[in-house]
Design a protein around this motif. Structure first.
Motif: not given
Length: 115
Positions: A96, A99-100, A103, A106-107
């Protein structure tokens, strides 16, 4: 690679150390322009760009795997476990977090195509 570094350092030294006026600079810039426009150099540049495009997913997977491994090791070290087995160190939380982090990148990372 070493030769490229040496040539680049020589060129920078020439540009910064030249006291002969603007003419040597202009000659150098003409030579660089001719080199840049050479079809052989263009072909190699396109080959390099294609190789990067092809290998980018492979490198991304390797980096993600390394990040997961590092996260698992840190998680097991923080939890006080002496066993580095990822199955014992709450892999759901580690995955997790990875993945955070992905992300978040990506943001907040660069937008659009790279040059």
């Amino acid at each position: 690679m070493k030769r490229l570094l040496i040539v680049t350092a020589g060129a920078v030294g020439f540009l910064l150390g030249s006291r002969a006026g603007r003419e040597p600079y202009e000659q150098f810039m003409r030579a660089i322009g001719q080199l840049k426009d050479d079809p052989r150099v263009q072909a190699k540049a396109h080959q390099g760009a294609q190789l990067v495009r092809e290998q980018a997913p492979v490198v991304a997977d390797k980096v993600a795997d390394a990040a997961r491994t590092a996260t698992d090791k840190v998680t097991s070290a923080v939890s006080g476990s002496t066993d580095a087995d990822p199955a014992d160190s709450r892999p759901e939380n580690a995955e997790d977090r990875v993945e955070q982090a992905v992300q978040f990148q990506k943001d907040h990372g660069p937008k659009g195509p790279l040059p």
